[in-house]
Design an enzyme around this catalytic site. Structure first.
Site, PDB file in Angstrom:
ATOM      1  N   HIS A 188      28.649 -38.043 -74.620  1.00  0.00           N
ATOM      2  CA  HIS A 188      29.483 -36.887 -74.291  1.00  0.00           C
ATOM      3  C   HIS A 188      28.636 -35.751 -73.731  1.00  0.00           C
ATOM      4  O   HIS A 188      28.762 -35.386 -72.565  1.00  0.00           O
ATOM      5  CB  HIS A 188      30.239 -36.442 -75.544  1.00  0.00           C
ATOM      6  CG  HIS A 188      31.257 -35.376 -75.302  1.00  0.00           C
ATOM      7  ND1 HIS A 188      31.753 -35.064 -74.051  1.00  0.00           N
ATOM      8  CD2 HIS A 188      31.905 -34.542 -76.162  1.00  0.00           C
ATOM      9  CE1 HIS A 188      32.641 -34.106 -74.145  1.00  0.00           C
ATOM     10  NE2 HIS A 188      32.752 -33.752 -75.416  1.00  0.00           N
ATOM     11  N   HIS A 219      32.758 -40.809 -63.449  1.00  0.00           N
ATOM     12  CA  HIS A 219      33.337 -40.001 -64.519  1.00  0.00           C
ATOM     13  C   HIS A 219      34.579 -40.720 -65.029  1.00  0.00           C
ATOM     14  O   HIS A 219      35.251 -41.432 -64.281  1.00  0.00           O
ATOM     15  CB  HIS A 219      33.714 -38.606 -63.991  1.00  0.00           C
ATOM     16  CG  HIS A 219      34.015 -37.612 -65.064  1.00  0.00           C
ATOM     17  ND1 HIS A 219      35.256 -37.498 -65.631  1.00  0.00           N
ATOM     18  CD2 HIS A 219      33.233 -36.682 -65.677  1.00  0.00           C
ATOM     19  CE1 HIS A 219      35.236 -36.550 -66.542  1.00  0.00           C
ATOM     20  NE2 HIS A 219      34.024 -36.035 -66.583  1.00  0.00           N
ATOM     21  N   ASP A 269      26.933 -33.230 -64.267  1.00  0.00           N
ATOM     22  CA  ASP A 269      25.645 -33.398 -64.939  1.00  0.00           C
ATOM     23  C   ASP A 269      24.505 -33.743 -63.980  1.00  0.00           C
ATOM     24  O   ASP A 269      23.338 -33.634 -64.349  1.00  0.00           O
ATOM     25  CB  ASP A 269      25.749 -34.512 -65.993  1.00  0.00           C
ATOM     26  CG  ASP A 269      26.800 -34.196 -67.036  1.00  0.00           C
ATOM     27  OD1 ASP A 269      26.658 -33.147 -67.682  1.00  0.00           O
ATOM     28  OD2 ASP A 269      27.750 -34.971 -67.194  1.00  0.00           O
TER      29      ASP A 269
END
Length: 423
Positions: free
Chosen positions: A263, A302, A358
């Protein structure tokens, strides 16, 4: 005609027509027609756990909006504290409302001395900052006993302000302890992001003033991470909140979920991947290995986005401002080459694997001297605003306690056999 689906129980011939509302169908009709038959949906792949008006996300189109406002506009024109108000209250504040909101958050940034001296400083010297933060957030509930009065709106709002205000202080304190540096008190003359940077990096100077480009970049990153619909951490918060736990306990649960590498650890994994690649020249071989199933492309793809993550585009732009101050992160060229290579290869495009938030955020954090161990902590600071918006929404909807069902896959009833008779 209104959109609907019809289901039929072939055992009885009974049918029911279920309307499709807001892109979903109510399980209530299924329960009436098929009592005792559970919908099996591991990991909630097609299950909506809540009706929410906080964050809109269209993964196929690459759209993210907070309370209807596009993330691009908020990142360009707003501040994190204003976005936090928007998430909590549902509307952007007036000038008077905003000034009061900033004042309240600024003057609640201090933590009780016993949180630091008796609690945080009791951790082992090499404790992970995120583990310390999770524990500290939960411990705050013991300092504010009125927090359990969750249906008093004034009491609840005070805890919301306290949590948003104190998260940067706790986060910086966890870092300073982990590196053997003395605690730095908040500076009420600084903005939210500036204050956090001061508590992180101040050494002996009378007043620490971060470069405005860095504090603005951090503020934008906080905006981008403030909420992201019904993710793992938000589910953890809503589950605990559905039991009517106080906001501190619920946010500690969400932080615990974020602590998991699946996560909150993705940007750390990107840095490790780029470091292992080591050079632009090695990118083609790395991509080849990924396609052969011998490696993993971190920061791409994702669970929800099947398009370019809109947050990644924004982060890529603000990276230039950061690198003007810090110097270019040596891993940036590898990242750019990796993105270029992957996005020109049908293998990745056909699988809808695009850079996510990210992929570049870790490069910025690293350039700003944040240690990798702090990356998840940096995620938790702004996400607290989103978590608390969901906490309020769940209570306002009077949602029942979460209690999913299961499909039993064990055997039939068995009789107990004494130990000396077991073969």
């Amino acid at each position: 005609m209104p959109a609907s689906i019809t289901i039929t129980d072939n055992r009885t011939g009974e049918s029911a027509e279920i309307p499709i509302v807001d892109g979903g169908v109510s399980a209530e009709a299924w329960r009436k027609l098929l009592p005792g038959i559970w919908l099996y949906d591991p990991s909630f792949m097609t299950t909506a756990l809540a009706a929410s008006s906080i964050t809109y996300l269209d993964g196929d189109a690459g759209i993210l909006r907070y309370r209807g406002y596009p993330i691009e506009q908020l990142a360009e024109q707003s501040t994190f504290t204003e976005v936090a108000y928007l998430l909590i209250h549902g509307e952007l504040p007036t000038k008077v409302q905003f000034d009061q909101w900033v004042h309240d958050i600024t003057y609640h940034t201090f933590i009780h001395e016993n949180v630091r001296k008796r609690f945080l400083e009791g951790f082992h010297y090499d404790a992970h900052p995120m583990g310390m933060l999770v524990s500290a957030v939960a411990a705050l509930s013991t300092f504010y006993l009125e927090a359990k009065d969750i249906y008093d709106p004034d009491v609840r709002m005070k805890q919301i302000v306290r949590l948003i205000a104190k998260m940067p202080t706790l986060a910086a304190a966890c870092h300073r302890f982990s590196v053997g540096m003395p605690f730095v008190y908040p500076d009420n003359s600084l903005s939210y992001a500036e204050n956090f940077l001061s508590m992180m990096w101040k050494v002996a100077e009378p007043r620490y003033q971060a470069d405005l480009r860095l504090s603005r970049a951090l503020d934008v990153l906080f905006i981008l991470h403030a909420d992201h619909e019904q993710n793992c951490g938000t589910l953890a918060l809503r589950t605990v909140a559905s039991a009517h736990a106080d906001p501190y306990s619920a946010c500690a649960a969400a932080s615990s979920a974020l602590y998991g590498p699946r996560h909150g650890g993705a940007n750390e994994a990107v840095i490790r991947m780029l470091t292992e690649i080591g050079s632009i020249d090695n990118v083609p071989d790395f991509v080849k290995a990924v396609k052969e199933g011998k490696g993993r492309l971190q920061g791409f793809g994702h669970r929800v986005y099947k398009n370019y993550d809109p947050r990644a585009r924004i982060i890529k732009r603000i990276a230039d401002d950061v690198f003007e101050v810090t110097g270019k992160n040596p891993l940036l060229d590898i990242a750019l080459k990796l993105e270029e290579t992957a996005l020109s290869d049908d293998y990745f495009l056909s699988r809808k694997l695009y850079p996510n938030v990210d992929f570049y955020s870790g490069l910025i954090y690293q350039a700003m001297d944040f240690p990798i161990e702090m990356f998840t902590v940096l995620f938790a600071i702004p996400r607290t605003a989103g978590w608390l918006a969901h906490y309020q929404e769940l209570l306002n909807h009077d949602q029942k306690i979460y209690r999913p069902r299961q499909l039993w896959t064990g055997g039939d009833e068995r009789a107990y056999v004494p130990a000396d008779e077991r073969g």
